[in-house]
Structure formats: C-alpha cells, structure tokens
Design an enzyme around this catalytic site. Structure first.
Site, PDB file in Angstrom:
ATOM      1  N   ASP A   1       0.854  -1.188   0.000  1.00  0.00           N
ATOM      2  CA  ASP A   1       0.000   0.000   0.000  1.00  0.00           C
ATOM      3  C   ASP A   1       0.890   1.237   0.000  1.00  0.00           C
ATOM      4  O   ASP A   1       2.103   1.161   0.186  1.00  0.00           O
ATOM      5  CB  ASP A   1      -0.999   0.018   1.165  1.00  0.00           C
ATOM      6  CG  ASP A   1      -0.344   0.046   2.540  1.00  0.00           C
ATOM      7  OD1 ASP A   1       0.895   0.153   2.635  1.00  0.00           O
ATOM      8  OD2 ASP A   1      -1.083  -0.042   3.524  1.00  0.00           O
TER       9      ASP A   1
ATOM     10  N   HIS B   1      -8.218  -3.088  10.214  1.00  0.00           N
ATOM     11  CA  HIS B   1      -7.741  -2.869   8.852  1.00  0.00           C
ATOM     12  C   HIS B   1      -6.465  -3.669   8.591  1.00  0.00           C
ATOM     13  O   HIS B   1      -5.702  -3.954   9.508  1.00  0.00           O
ATOM     14  CB  HIS B   1      -7.525  -1.373   8.563  1.00  0.00           C
ATOM     15  CG  HIS B   1      -6.223  -0.809   9.019  1.00  0.00           C
ATOM     16  ND1 HIS B   1      -6.066  -0.079  10.202  1.00  0.00           N
ATOM     17  CD2 HIS B   1      -4.988  -0.822   8.447  1.00  0.00           C
ATOM     18  CE1 HIS B   1      -4.806   0.314  10.318  1.00  0.00           C
ATOM     19  NE2 HIS B   1      -4.132  -0.131   9.277  1.00  0.00           N
TER      20      HIS B   1
ATOM     21  N   ASP C   1      -8.727  -1.324  14.514  1.00  0.00           N
ATOM     22  CA  ASP C   1     -10.008  -1.269  13.796  1.00  0.00           C
ATOM     23  C   ASP C   1     -10.158  -2.410  12.796  1.00  0.00           C
ATOM     24  O   ASP C   1     -11.111  -2.442  12.023  1.00  0.00           O
ATOM     25  CB  ASP C   1     -10.144   0.078  13.067  1.00  0.00           C
ATOM     26  CG  ASP C   1      -9.028   0.299  12.041  1.00  0.00           C
ATOM     27  OD1 ASP C   1      -8.094  -0.551  11.961  1.00  0.00           O
ATOM     28  OD2 ASP C   1      -9.060   1.315  11.326  1.00  0.00           O
TER      29      ASP C   1
END
Lengths: 242, 242, 242, 242
Positions: B66, B129, B127
């Site tokens: 990413d 991710h 969270d």
C-alpha cells in the site's frame, strides 16, 4: 544451489534455525528429516526453546534419513537425535517415525503417502559423505538402501573403536534419488577440516568419491557454511551461487 | 490459518523474523512485501544484522502493498520502510519497487510478471484494517485499488493531525484478492489494544467492518500474536487453528 | 480465477479432462476429489480410456468432497461415482477413500496426513450450490460439516421424489475453508439454465444465497464454462478473469 | 521419474498435449519451453485447435531451451517452432522470447526474473542428447552454455549436409542445471530407433556419453514413451518408475 557464507558457527546455526522454524509454523502437515552429529548442536539449542511444548506444532512429523540398527536397542542415530533434540524439545513420540531394519523397505513409501519430505537438514563429513552415503560405496541411483560396513569401507576404520558387537554390519540411508525429492534441502558445514571437502562438493566433479558432489542437482538447496569451511572456495567461481 | 501465540512482543518478532529470513535464502528470485508501522520494529532489528550487505540476497525483491502518495515527495509508507529497514539494511534500490499514483494500475501485473509475491508480512489495526483496507470502505472484490480518504472515513479522523496538505485524498492498497495470491502470508499482532479486533478477525463474521476477517480464506496464513493480543480468544474455539 | 469460455459442452469436458489427466501422471502421490452429477459425464468418457488399467497410476488416490449417507447402503455420491467412473475405469478400491457418517469427523485430517488435496473438480447448481454447500444454509466458516436436509431447505423440495426412507436427514460436505486448501480447483459449468447463477457467482456479491460466490478467493481456480452458461457475462467485466 | 508407456505415437502425443494444455490454463503467468523436431508434431496438432486465438492464454510465455544461431536469419529452432506451433497457433510475438547469440548470457536471468520455467517438454535423440547437450561434449555442470560444433563432434557428422555456411559454429543450450530448476519436466520418446537410448537413459549409468541419463535426478519428471521405444526396458526393473 544458494550458497551462504556466515561469519562463524553461531551465525551458521542461527540461519539454519531460522529455516527449520519457518518451515514448521505453517497450516499443513510438515514432514522433516534433520541431522544428528556435532554440526547441528547449536542449531538445536536455538530451536528448542521455541518449540518445546509449543501447542501449534502438532502438524510437524519427524523422519530419519539414515540409521545404524543395533540389536535389542534403539538405532544409533535415533539415540543421538533423542539426546540432541527430541527429548529436550518434548516432541511427542507419535510425531516421530523410527527407521529400522524391519521397515526400511517401506519407509519411503510411508513418507510419500504423507506428502513427501518438506525439509531436510543435513551435514557433510570431511570425506564428503552425506547421510550414510559413504565414499566410495555411495550409489547415486538409489532411493533408500543398505550400505555395507566392512573392512573395505575406509569410513569404518575411523569409527572402529566405537562399533558395538550388536551393531548391524550395514547402515540404512536415503540415497541421492530420495534427496532430490525433498522440497527444501539445507546443507550445513563448518570448520576448516571440511574446507577441502566443501570445495570439492561445490566446484569439483560429481563423483561417488565425494558423495555430496551430487547434491548440486537439487533444485532448492541452501548451503550454509562458516568462513573456515569456505576458506578454500575461489570467490570468482562461487559468484554464481551467491 | 496457523495461529501461534507467543509469550510477548519479542517472541512474536523473532518468529516473524525467522520466517522472513528463511524465505529469502533460497535459490530463486523471491518477491516480498513487508509492513511498515510500529508492530514490525523489533522484527526488523532481528533481520537487519543478518542481511545487511549480505552478498547472497541479490535474489530478493521488495514490493509495496500500500502507499499514500504525497506530491513532490516519496510516498508515506516507502519513507517509513526506508527508515525502518531499507536504509539500515543497505538494500540496493534496484531491488525495491516503488508504488505510486503513476504505476498503481500496472503494479500487480509487474508482480505477476516477476512470478508473484512469495511472502507478505502484514499487521492489523485495532479497527481491523490490513494494508489500507479500511473499515467500512474495504472492498473485498478488489485487487489493487484506490480507497478515498475523506470525512466519511472514520479512520481518517484519528490520523487527521498528521495529514499533510500535499497528501493525496486517497490511499493505494492491495485488496483481498491480491492477498489471496500471495504464496505465504504472515499476520503479526501484538498488544491488548488489538485483542478485540483479533478475536473478531479470527472468530467473528467476515465483514468489511473488520476487514482482516477476510484473511481466514488464505490457504497459507500464519498468524503470530503475543499473549496480550490473544487474551480474549476462547481457548476451546481456537484449538483447530493451533 | 482463470475463466475459460469454451464453445460447447464437449470442449468444456475435454479441457477439464486435460487437467485431470495432467495432474495424475506425476512422480508423487496425488489426492483428487472429483464430482458426480450430469456435468462431468463427458469428461469421464474422455478420461476413462486413458486410465483404465494404466499401471502408472497407482499414485492417485480418490477422496469424496460430499456424501449423502444411506443406512445399510453405500452413500449416494459414491454410488454415482462408481457408476460414472470408478467401476468403468477399474480403479482399485484401495485407492478410493469413502466418506460416511462414521468418519466425517476425521476425514479431512486423513487428507491432510496424506499431503492435502492436489486437485478438485466441482460443478455448480443452478441455485449456486457447490459440493453440498446449499443456499441459504451454506456456512463459509466450515471445513467438513453436516448440513441438514429438512423442510426449510428449498433445495430439498426439488429432489423430494428421489429421497429414500433410509436416507440420512443431513448431507456431509467440505466447506469453503476446505476448498481454499485444495492446490488446484476446477469448476465446470454448462448450459443456459446455469447462466444466471454463473453470472452471480463471478460478478455478484459473496453471499450464502449463492454459495459458489465464495470460490473467487481461491488462489488457483480455473472456471471452465460453455458459451451457453457464459451468455449473461458482461464481456467488459470479465476481461480481468481471462 | 514417472514413466508412462503408451500404446503408440498418437497416445504419447495426446498425453503430452493434456499436460501442456493443463499447465497453461491457470491464473498466473506461465513460462514454458517446448521442443521442436519430429517427435512433438502430433502433440502440437492436438494443442493448436484449443489455444489458437484463445483469449484466456495471455498469461503464457514461451522460451527457447536451445538455439542454433544463423547470421542474418532467425535461429534454426525458432524457425522450426514458428512453423510447427507459433504461427499456426497465432501466438502473439510479445509472448515469445527469442534466444540468440546476443542474449544467451542473460537469458536464464530473464527467465528467473519471470518466476522460472513452469513446464518444459523435450525430446531425446537416438544418441541420448537432450536440448543441445550432445554426447560426449555435454557438460552437466552448466546452466545455459555454448557447445561447439566441429569435426570432433560426432553428432555434427550426421547433420553435415544441412549445415548452412551462415550457421554458427556452436549451439546454445540449457544445461542439466537449468533443467533441474524447471518445475515440471516432460520427456517424450517414440520409435524403435530410440529404444536403446531410452533403456540407457533410464537404467544405465549417468554419463555424458548418453546425456539424457542425467535427467533421472529431476524431481518432477514425466517420461512418456510409446511401446516401440519401450521395447527394450526390463519390466521388472522399471516397476519402480511406473
């Protein structure tokens, strides 16, 4: 062949330990065969604390790649591996697959039926032997076979003193053809007394006089050596293996 | 999924390091994508001394999974990886494959043309991710894609202070379908603040509200966690993953 | 996913037969699970002449991916496979591993102990079911499991006439997590009556209402369809799967 | 080695075609190297109708395993492969990777950078040569290398008439070490004139006088022969290869 020259015995042992541990922690059955002897001593010391009692390693099965059967007793290599590794690492016996004079005919079929060997870690003698493929009797056309220990066997002379009367007159060993089928093969070599043999194994001709020379045909071989063992390697010639 | 619960952050980092190092020292090109962030810090400290200047690692290529593009500057993740790993490990730039807003359309085709990713090491947020697959916007039907960072994006709020004016309004990330093609996937998670998310990822429903939940379908996933992160896992329910 | 659109049922069957035959003739144990039903009929006709009595296929073992147990009788799927394939191909029973209500708890452990499944060939129903993962009861979080056949089960209604009194009230099936571990997965689909389901499986959302939609996460899936089944696929959208 | 004895040239060709086609229809880049010559003629006739213009095969790349460079002209093997396969199968040139005297130093590095060869299909000469590893000059310690064609080269004598003045005085060929890295290797042999060589390759000693004898060390080799080529094989001795 991937050749890795580490600065010393400790670094060689650590790198071998990285590979062994890495191959074990996967979501599938893993079949490994790992060496006894002096070379892997420190490797096992690195491995044992991680795997001792680890509940995530029920998937790992241990096979023998050679054995010296002894009447009424556990085989010589199994005894060494018990002392070095299986006992201190608390490996459940159901995950250890003994090799002896009663099952050597069928042993590799058992391994194949379990999906084949994922990892084998071997050492090499100063005479170039691997497993019990001894010069000059090693037979590169064999899977598992029996190799006689007798007067014509130079290797025998060196170990004569330690031969027990109950010891078999042969050793059982996987041959070159067995090793070619192992998915990942690791060869560890340390010490200046093996420098000549290492040079011959890597750069010399393929010959049963130096059995480890055949290993160069393995498609996924990592050779980990210390600087002493690597001392005689021509740096130009080994470039292609780094 | 193979789940490994290690006693602390150090043990988690060491096991991840074993895997990374093991995958690198092979006789073939190796393509890896490894995570930035705080979680892998100690893992890199274990790895760097082994690979820094090591002449046997010309075969290892590094890809990004990413990136947050920033105008006129190197991307945010690449900068972090430079600081954490590429620079101290002296990785030649020819072995590092940058990802940016100009090549994200073609990046996975490049990886495929290089034989695919052999290893990816990722972390997971509190969270849930992974990479930049952020809840609830993660799209499990994507390979590499752009995910907008805007006011509706809860994740954004937390990081608002650090957002630069030059920062893009989107992140680029590999999606679930990209990750499924990685030959070996490793997820590292530590700390009690991630215990809820880890429990949900492993034992809860598959949902874009907790993106890491999709990873359970990967056929060769090793999840390495410390005891704090594992604190909420029901020991009965996780038996099958050990 | 690799999508292959063949011109008709015959071409679909031939391509599937190429894959099955190719996977068998290798120098290792091979574990396969292949489908019953109408779809593979011609595929088996292609395969049988090659393997019938072939002495080079002792390495191939056959597993079941689902079964409907019937008291005092061989399971329904096994009976179909006997008729379609095992009997005409003269497969020795020692190479066939039956699945029933007594061994379903342990069946996948047996497969794992044999090295895992190398190849699975499945079909898909017009309702999107694969194996016996029936809509809407399919549970994507399962390995092998039992799925009840009762009045709430819409699928059951269609087959009601053929239900025997001795038939079990459940089917046994591998679940999505089992299939993700298969090394090569092949899905064959033909006929216009499956065109809607195929479109939904490939391009629609992942949902238990159309179970085959989950298969997109498999990293080595080949979907072979005929033109009738492919009729509703948007050619633009499927470009990335060709 | 998996040995498969088929009843005739047609059955040999069909089985080889099954393997080639199967390896191509996968969701990854595939790198193949396939043989010219007379042996594969019917295999290509089986393959071509399936792949000609097939939009699902953009992932398949073709490499050469040997070549005879000719000044101002396309190489001899490439010309043969064009005629036999590339042209009638409409393979886009972007998927074909030529080998010549300008790139032979770098050719295998290019293959490695593309993930290695997935499949190679080779033939064997009545003199035991494979690729251009000619007896007795074959060098088993080589990856790609140049092998001189001169008066001392017995193989040359036989082909003397066809040698063009513009032809190079050497051939370029992958060596034994290159082939060991191929993921799947298929050897096809037919006809009684090769029966002696086949027997020697499988059951005789490993020697550069019969170069194909080295192939036995490949871990994933399928040898497909017709009954004429197999006529001299001792059925007892070959049991272990079936």
């Amino acid at each position: 062949m991937k050749l890795v020259i580490t600065k010393d015995y400790k670094a060689m042992s650590e790198l071998a330990a990285h590979i062994v541990l890495s191959e074990m922690f996967v979501d599938k059955r893993v079949n490994v065969a790992i060496t006894a002897g002096r070379t892997p001593k420190l490797m096992y010391e690195q491995i044992i604390p991680v795997i001792k009692g680890n509940p995530s390693l029920k998937n790992v099965h241990y096979y023998m790649f050679d054995e010296t059967p002894i009447t009424h007793r556990i085989g010589d290599n199994r005894q060494q591996l018990n002392d070095l590794f299986f006992t201190p690492a608390l490996i459940p016996s159901v995950q250890i697959h003994p090799l002896d004079e009663h099952n050597d005919d069928d042993y590799e079929a058992q391994i194949e039926a379990a999906g084949g060997l994922d990892l084998m870690v071997i050492g090499m003698g100063a005479d170039g032997h691997f497993c019990a493929n001894m010069p000059p009797k090693a037979d590169f056309d064999q899977y598992m076979y029996r190799i006689n220990i007798d007067e014509s066997f130079p290797w025998q002379k060196r170990y004569q003193d330690s031969v027990l009367p109950e010891q078999s007159t042969y050793m059982i060993t996987m041959g070159a053809k067995s090793l070619m089928k192992v998915k990942r093969l690791v060869l560890i070599v340390n010490g200046s007394e093996k420098a000549e043999a290492l040079k011959a194994a890597i750069l010399g001709p393929v010959t049963t006089l130096l059995p480890a020379s055949i290993l160069r045909y393995h498609p996924n071989l990592t050779v980990i050596v210390d600087e002493e063992a690597a001392a005689l390697l021509d740096r130009q010639e080994i470039q292609k293996f780094l």
